[in-house]
Design a protein around this motif. Structure first.
Motif, PDB file in Angstrom:
ATOM      1  N   ARG A 124       0.505  -1.604  -0.107  1.00 53.89           N
ATOM      2  CA  ARG A 124       0.000   0.113  -0.086  1.00 53.89           C
ATOM      3  C   ARG A 124       1.128   1.522  -0.110  1.00 53.89           C
ATOM      4  O   ARG A 124       0.186   2.540  -0.123  1.00 53.89           O
ATOM      5  CB  ARG A 124      -0.620   0.254   1.504  1.00 53.89           C
ATOM      6  N   LEU A 125       2.363   0.953   0.082  1.00 56.23           N
ATOM      7  CA  LEU A 125       3.479   2.392   0.219  1.00 56.23           C
ATOM      8  C   LEU A 125       3.579   2.861  -1.381  1.00 56.23           C
ATOM      9  O   LEU A 125       3.332   3.646  -1.494  1.00 56.23           O
ATOM     10  CB  LEU A 125       4.301   1.879   1.106  1.00 56.23           C
ATOM     11  N   MET A 126       3.491   1.975  -2.561  1.00 57.79           N
ATOM     12  CA  MET A 126       3.910   2.627  -3.562  1.00 57.79           C
ATOM     13  C   MET A 126       2.164   2.672  -4.175  1.00 57.79           C
ATOM     14  O   MET A 126       1.288   1.882  -4.177  1.00 57.79           O
ATOM     15  CB  MET A 126       4.159   1.333  -4.749  1.00 57.79           C
ATOM     16  N   ALA A 127       2.245   3.793  -4.802  1.00 55.18           N
ATOM     17  CA  ALA A 127       0.942   4.381  -5.519  1.00 55.18           C
ATOM     18  C   ALA A 127       0.199   3.430  -6.216  1.00 55.18           C
ATOM     19  O   ALA A 127       0.829   3.033  -6.737  1.00 55.18           O
ATOM     20  CB  ALA A 127       1.939   5.670  -6.173  1.00 55.18           C
ATOM     21  N   ARG A 128      -0.716   3.851  -6.920  1.00 61.13           N
ATOM     22  CA  ARG A 128      -1.349   2.870  -7.676  1.00 61.13           C
ATOM     23  C   ARG A 128      -2.024   3.503  -8.572  1.00 61.13           C
ATOM     24  O   ARG A 128      -1.695   3.210  -9.914  1.00 61.13           O
ATOM     25  CB  ARG A 128      -2.818   2.124  -6.759  1.00 61.13           C
ATOM     26  N   ARG A 129      -2.038   5.001  -8.409  1.00 60.28           N
ATOM     27  CA  ARG A 129      -2.334   5.971  -9.558  1.00 60.28           C
ATOM     28  C   ARG A 129      -1.395   7.427  -9.138  1.00 60.28           C
ATOM     29  O   ARG A 129      -1.046   8.025  -8.188  1.00 60.28           O
ATOM     30  CB  ARG A 129      -3.232   6.188  -9.705  1.00 60.28           C
ATOM     31  N   LEU A 130      -0.915   7.972 -10.193  1.00 57.22           N
ATOM     32  CA  LEU A 130       0.064   8.805 -10.284  1.00 57.22           C
ATOM     33  C   LEU A 130      -0.620  10.594  -9.525  1.00 57.22           C
ATOM     34  O   LEU A 130      -1.645  10.714 -10.462  1.00 57.22           O
ATOM     35  CB  LEU A 130       0.557   9.680 -11.489  1.00 57.22           C
ATOM     36  N   LEU A 131      -0.514  10.959  -8.403  1.00 57.87           N
ATOM     37  CA  LEU A 131      -0.885  12.473  -7.572  1.00 57.87           C
ATOM     38  C   LEU A 131      -0.303  13.494  -8.389  1.00 57.87           C
ATOM     39  O   LEU A 131       0.824  13.764  -8.581  1.00 57.87           O
ATOM     40  CB  LEU A 131      -1.303  11.728  -6.242  1.00 57.87           C
ATOM     41  N   THR A 132      -1.440  14.200  -8.696  1.00 59.79           N
ATOM     42  CA  THR A 132      -0.405  15.286  -9.816  1.00 59.79           C
ATOM     43  C   THR A 132      -1.159  16.937  -9.577  1.00 59.79           C
ATOM     44  O   THR A 132      -1.202  17.661  -9.727  1.00 59.79           O
ATOM     45  CB  THR A 132      -0.734  15.070 -10.983  1.00 59.79           C
ATOM     46  N   CYS A 133      -1.602  16.967  -8.097  1.00 58.64           N
ATOM     47  CA  CYS A 133      -3.381  18.185  -7.608  1.00 58.64           C
ATOM     48  C   CYS A 133      -2.022  17.958  -6.053  1.00 58.64           C
ATOM     49  O   CYS A 133      -1.384  17.103  -5.608  1.00 58.64           O
ATOM     50  CB  CYS A 133      -4.369  17.999  -7.698  1.00 58.64           C
ATOM     51  N   GLY A 134      -2.437  19.381  -5.700  1.00 59.86           N
ATOM     52  CA  GLY A 134      -1.958  20.143  -4.983  1.00 59.86           C
ATOM     53  C   GLY A 134      -0.486  19.715  -4.420  1.00 59.86           C
ATOM     54  O   GLY A 134       0.107  20.141  -5.134  1.00 59.86           O
ATOM     55  N   VAL A 140      16.171   6.073  -6.460  1.00 58.27           N
ATOM     56  CA  VAL A 140      15.121   4.908  -5.883  1.00 58.27           C
ATOM     57  C   VAL A 140      13.854   5.226  -5.833  1.00 58.27           C
ATOM     58  O   VAL A 140      13.029   5.193  -7.112  1.00 58.27           O
ATOM     59  CB  VAL A 140      14.308   4.404  -4.150  1.00 58.27           C
ATOM     60  N   GLU A 141      13.192   6.973  -5.529  1.00 61.59           N
ATOM     61  CA  GLU A 141      11.912   7.125  -5.981  1.00 61.59           C
ATOM     62  C   GLU A 141      11.437   7.210  -7.767  1.00 61.59           C
ATOM     63  O   GLU A 141      10.858   6.773  -7.802  1.00 61.59           O
ATOM     64  CB  GLU A 141      11.308   7.967  -4.758  1.00 61.59           C
ATOM     65  N   GLU A 142      12.373   8.245  -7.518  1.00 61.08           N
ATOM     66  CA  GLU A 142      12.185   8.894  -9.573  1.00 61.08           C
ATOM     67  C   GLU A 142      12.437   7.512 -10.579  1.00 61.08           C
ATOM     68  O   GLU A 142      11.276   7.203 -11.264  1.00 61.08           O
ATOM     69  CB  GLU A 142      12.788   9.581  -9.410  1.00 61.08           C
ATOM     70  N   PRO A 143      13.413   6.510 -10.924  1.00 61.02           N
ATOM     71  CA  PRO A 143      12.926   5.789 -11.646  1.00 61.02           C
ATOM     72  C   PRO A 143      12.145   4.641 -11.289  1.00 61.02           C
ATOM     73  O   PRO A 143      11.166   4.353 -12.388  1.00 61.02           O
ATOM     74  CB  PRO A 143      14.469   4.460 -10.827  1.00 61.02           C
ATOM     75  N   LYS A 144      11.047   4.388  -9.831  1.00 58.56           N
ATOM     76  CA  LYS A 144      10.500   3.485  -9.417  1.00 58.56           C
ATOM     77  C   LYS A 144       8.874   3.979 -10.589  1.00 58.56           C
ATOM     78  O   LYS A 144       7.930   3.775 -10.844  1.00 58.56           O
ATOM     79  CB  LYS A 144       9.902   3.349  -8.057  1.00 58.56           C
ATOM     80  N   LEU A 145       8.502   5.144  -9.889  1.00 56.70           N
ATOM     81  CA  LEU A 145       8.063   6.470 -10.567  1.00 56.70           C
ATOM     82  C   LEU A 145       7.754   6.118 -12.141  1.00 56.70           C
ATOM     83  O   LEU A 145       6.665   6.291 -13.136  1.00 56.70           O
ATOM     84  CB  LEU A 145       7.516   7.691 -10.276  1.00 56.70           C
ATOM     85  N   ASN A 188       9.790   4.102 -13.958  1.00 57.00           N
ATOM     86  CA  ASN A 188       8.967   2.896 -14.850  1.00 57.00           C
ATOM     87  C   ASN A 188       7.516   2.053 -14.927  1.00 57.00           C
ATOM     88  O   ASN A 188       6.620   1.848 -15.092  1.00 57.00           O
ATOM     89  CB  ASN A 188       9.778   1.661 -13.771  1.00 57.00           C
ATOM     90  N   GLY A 189       6.846   3.385 -13.697  1.00 59.66           N
ATOM     91  CA  GLY A 189       5.363   2.613 -12.849  1.00 59.66           C
ATOM     92  C   GLY A 189       4.542   3.354 -13.757  1.00 59.66           C
ATOM     93  O   GLY A 189       3.625   3.114 -14.176  1.00 59.66           O
TER      94      GLY A 189
END
Length: 132
Positions: free
Chosen positions: A60-70, A117-122, A124-125
């Motif tokens: 649950r810690l990995m986002a299922r969708r990309l949040l781009t608000c706020g 870590v985070e940028e490559p995962k995002l 790729n995902g």
């Protein structure tokens, strides 16, 4: 944040080791990032608490969708951003050179973690959506 909070509280004991002293007029400019970063940490913490992030099993810690608000339009980890903004503000507000040093180290740690870590995962995902 609790992992960062504990050392900050105890670091003030080593302020006497730093001969550098900054003027008390830095107290007010320190309050601005202190309040801004603290607000960001609290608001994003409340957001995640209301989403039941750990209620269900699985990743649950990995986002299922990309949040781009706020605050997510500036950072995909706004709580870390809040801690990085809050820390130097606390150092200025408390006139603590050791907390300012810790804030610099925290910034470096969060930056390296995000880039490696985070940028490559995002990337790729979420592919082109994330890159845009």
């Amino acid at each position: 944040m609790s992992l960062a909070g504990w050392p900050v509280v105890h670091l003030r004991r080593s302020d006497h080791l730093f001969p550098l002293r900054h003027p008390a007029c830095w107290l007010i400019p320190g309050a601005v990032p202190l309040l801004a970063g603290g607000s960001l940490v609290l608001l994003r913490g409340a957001y995640f608490a209301n989403r039941g992030i750990l209620d269900q099993p699985g990743d649950r810690l990995m986002a299922r969708r990309l949040l781009t608000c706020g605050s997510f339009q500036y950072s995909q980890n706004p709580m870390s951003l809040g801690a990085v903004v809050l820390s130097p503000g606390l150092g200025l507000f408390l006139l603590s050179p050791s907390i300012l040093l810790f804030a610099a180290l925290l910034f470096l740690f969060c930056h390296v973690l995000a880039v490696s870590v985070e940028e490559p995962k995002l990337g790729n995902g979420f592919g082109q959506t994330y890159r845009a």
